[in-house]
Design an enzyme around this catalytic site. Structure first.
Site, PDB file in Angstrom:
ATOM      1  N   TRP A 102       0.835  -1.212   0.000  1.00 34.03           N
ATOM      2  CA  TRP A 102       0.000   0.000   0.000  1.00 34.03           C
ATOM      3  C   TRP A 102       0.861   1.249   0.000  1.00 34.03           C
ATOM      4  O   TRP A 102       0.560   2.223  -0.691  1.00 34.03           O
ATOM      5  CB  TRP A 102      -0.970   0.002   1.175  1.00 34.03           C
ATOM      6  CG  TRP A 102      -2.005  -1.089   1.086  1.00 34.03           C
ATOM      7  CD1 TRP A 102      -2.237  -2.075   2.005  1.00 34.03           C
ATOM      8  CD2 TRP A 102      -2.950  -1.318   0.025  1.00 34.03           C
ATOM      9  NE1 TRP A 102      -3.254  -2.891   1.581  1.00 34.03           N
ATOM     10  CE2 TRP A 102      -3.704  -2.459   0.373  1.00 34.03           C
ATOM     11  CE3 TRP A 102      -3.215  -0.683  -1.186  1.00 34.03           C
ATOM     12  CZ2 TRP A 102      -4.717  -2.974  -0.448  1.00 34.03           C
ATOM     13  CZ3 TRP A 102      -4.222  -1.189  -2.011  1.00 34.03           C
ATOM     14  CH2 TRP A 102      -4.957  -2.319  -1.634  1.00 34.03           C
ATOM     15  N   ASP A 172      -1.618   6.800   6.157  1.00 38.63           N
ATOM     16  CA  ASP A 172      -2.698   5.936   5.704  1.00 38.63           C
ATOM     17  C   ASP A 172      -3.034   5.018   6.879  1.00 38.63           C
ATOM     18  O   ASP A 172      -2.248   4.140   7.237  1.00 38.63           O
ATOM     19  CB  ASP A 172      -2.219   5.120   4.489  1.00 38.63           C
ATOM     20  CG  ASP A 172      -3.243   4.078   4.029  1.00 38.63           C
ATOM     21  OD1 ASP A 172      -4.322   3.981   4.643  1.00 38.63           O
ATOM     22  OD2 ASP A 172      -2.944   3.362   3.043  1.00 38.63           O
ATOM     23  N   LYS A 196     -12.353  -1.554   6.615  1.00 34.48           N
ATOM     24  CA  LYS A 196     -11.575  -2.446   7.479  1.00 34.48           C
ATOM     25  C   LYS A 196     -12.114  -2.380   8.907  1.00 34.48           C
ATOM     26  O   LYS A 196     -12.506  -3.372   9.482  1.00 34.48           O
ATOM     27  CB  LYS A 196     -10.090  -2.082   7.493  1.00 34.48           C
ATOM     28  CG  LYS A 196      -9.327  -1.938   6.164  1.00 34.48           C
ATOM     29  CD  LYS A 196      -9.596  -2.921   5.128  1.00 34.48           C
ATOM     30  CE  LYS A 196      -8.855  -2.947   3.816  1.00 34.48           C
ATOM     31  NZ  LYS A 196      -7.920  -1.985   3.391  1.00 34.48           N
TER      32      LYS A 196
HETATM   33  C1  LIG Z   1      -7.217  -1.721   2.057  1.00 34.32           C
HETATM   34  C2  LIG Z   1      -6.161  -0.720   2.128  1.00 34.32           C
HETATM   35  C3  LIG Z   1      -5.985   0.235   1.119  1.00 34.32           C
HETATM   36  C4  LIG Z   1      -6.834   0.274  -0.130  1.00 34.32           C
HETATM   37  O1  LIG Z   1      -8.102   0.734   0.166  1.00 34.32           O
HETATM   38  P1  LIG Z   1      -9.199   0.976  -0.976  1.00 34.32           P
HETATM   39  O2  LIG Z   1     -10.342   1.529  -0.170  1.00 34.32           O
HETATM   40  O3  LIG Z   1      -9.487  -0.334  -1.601  1.00 34.32           O
HETATM   41  O4  LIG Z   1      -8.660   1.956  -1.928  1.00 34.32           O
HETATM   42  C5  LIG Z   1      -4.988   1.165   1.288  1.00 34.32           C
HETATM   43  N1  LIG Z   1      -4.193   1.166   2.356  1.00 34.32           N
HETATM   44  C6  LIG Z   1      -4.323   0.256   3.351  1.00 34.32           C
HETATM   45  C7  LIG Z   1      -3.410   0.301   4.534  1.00 34.32           C
HETATM   46  C8  LIG Z   1      -5.318  -0.714   3.261  1.00 34.32           C
HETATM   47  O5  LIG Z   1      -5.454  -1.622   4.237  1.00 34.32           O
END
Ligand SMILES: *Cc1c(COP(=O)(O)O)cnc(C)c1O
Length: 361
Positions: A102, A172, A196
């Site tokens: 990511w 993030d 999540k």
């Molecule tokens: C799942 C995830 C993403 C991607 O998220 P989307 O909503 O599918 O764009 C980005 N960063 C992390 C840390 C994630 O767990």
């Protein structure tokens, strides 16, 4: 029938209470005679949910007044682009800490937009630790520093965030926001997709220091401009009303269940129990993440051979465990144990792991 034990990485388990409340209100929301999905996003009834979600976020995460809370779309992946588009100026560099796929993706999007640098990386060891040993870049040359707080795929998580002095810190937090107490003041921008730990896909939370909004150029596409979303209270266009409603219900549920303090305590307990099982197995189960980088949200492990791992996953599936397959880039197994995964499900998994070790393989 809801007899599964859901360990999905995302979209992930939601609290049964939340689903039941959503179900109860699905046809007639709050006496309006309409579903929440049928209400105008400009109506007073919807407004209460929209504001309510923001107020809950502010309260649960102790977000100071200097921050703006935005409810956007496009997932965390769109933030990979929006962050550099809004924050990175042509004369400066955006620094990335690579702790997984990511953060790599975030970095690649920034590269399309301007100058970037890599401060640290754990790629060489398949991202099995948090690369937190590096020196800070020069303040004048840096636009911001970006990190991924929890690496969903590898099962690693930051414990002590870098203190960036006067360089804005961007994180993030898609897979660990609201799982524990954090000091928001350490950051300048936090973003997280909701699916999540915070609800369902469709809404992305951005928490941004108000002074940073001034960096957004008016030449940016309107929908990608933080300042415009802030000025319009995230109602510039139609927001994902149902996803925001589910977010609201999740936040209400967290509040009712003791807030982030209690979530942190429970998440520590769940993670400790699972890691203990792995550590006590005499190498039958092997953890992917180095001990001091272990995530409390995603527990990654494998068995001695791929064949044994596959057998474990197959049997687990037969017993009603869902989502234990590791991400394709790591293989093995991964148990995602977000806020909504009850301790009892983790205990069931531990019992199964013991049984598999003793007699099932
Ligand atoms: C799942 C995830 C993403 C991607 O998220 P989307 O909503 O599918 O764009 C980005 N960063 C992390 C840390 C994630 O767990």
């Amino acid at each position: 029938m809801r007899n599964t034990l859901n360990f999905n990485a995302g979209p992930a388990a939601l609290p049964l209470e939340v689903l039941l409340e959503a179900q109860q209100n699905l046809l007639d929301f709050d006496g309006s005679g309409m579903s929440i999905m049928e209400l105008s996003h400009r109506s007073d009834v919807y407004e209460r949910i929209h504001q309510g979600a923001k107020v809950y976020l502010q309260k649960l995460l102790r977000i100071p007044q200097e921050f703006e809370i935005l409810l956007l779309q496009g997932g965390a992946s769109l933030q990979f682009s929006m962050v550099p588009m809004n924050l990175l100026s042509t004369d400066k560099t955006a620094y990335y800490i690579l702790s997984g796929v990511w953060s790599e993706k975030a970095w690649k999007e920034a590269k399309k937009w301007g100058k970037t640098g890599i401060l640290a990386s754990s790629k060489d060891t398949n991202y099995n630790f948090i690369p937190n040993d590096f020196s800070m870049p020069e303040v004048d040359s840096a636009s911001y520093i970006h990190l991924t707080s929890n690496n969903t795929i590898y099962g690693t998580e930051w414990r002590n965030y870098p203190s960036s002095s006067s360089i804005p810190l961007v994180a993030d937090m898609s897979s660990d926001l609201l799982s524990k107490n954090i000091d928001i003041n350490q950051f300048d921008l936090i973003y997280a997709g909701a699916q999540k730990n915070l609800g369902t896909a469709g809404v992305t939370i951005v928490i941004i220091r108000k002074y940073l909004l001034e960096r957004s150029s008016e030449n940016l596409p309107t929908m990608l401009n933080y300042q415009i979303h802030a000025k319009n209270n995230s109602l510039y266009n139609t927001p994902p009303t149902f996803s925001i409603y589910i977010l609201y219900l999740i936040l209400k549920w967290v509040e009712k269940n003791g807030g982030t303090d209690r979530m942190e305590q429970l998440n520590k307990e769940k993670a400790f129990a699972l890691y203990s099982k792995i550590d006590e197995s005499n190498g039958f189960y092997l953890g992917h993440a180095k001990e001091n980088s272990r995530s409390r949200m995603n527990v990654t492990f494998k068995l001695l051979t791929e064949e044994l791992t596959n057998k474990f996953l197959q049997k687990a599936n037969d017993y009603g465990f869902v989502g234990l397959n590791g991400h394709r880039s790591v293989g093995g197994c991964r148990a995602s144990i977000y806020n909504a995964v009850p301790l009892s499900h983790v205990q069931d998994l531990i019992t199964f792991m013991e049984e598999f070790k003793q007699r099932l393989y």
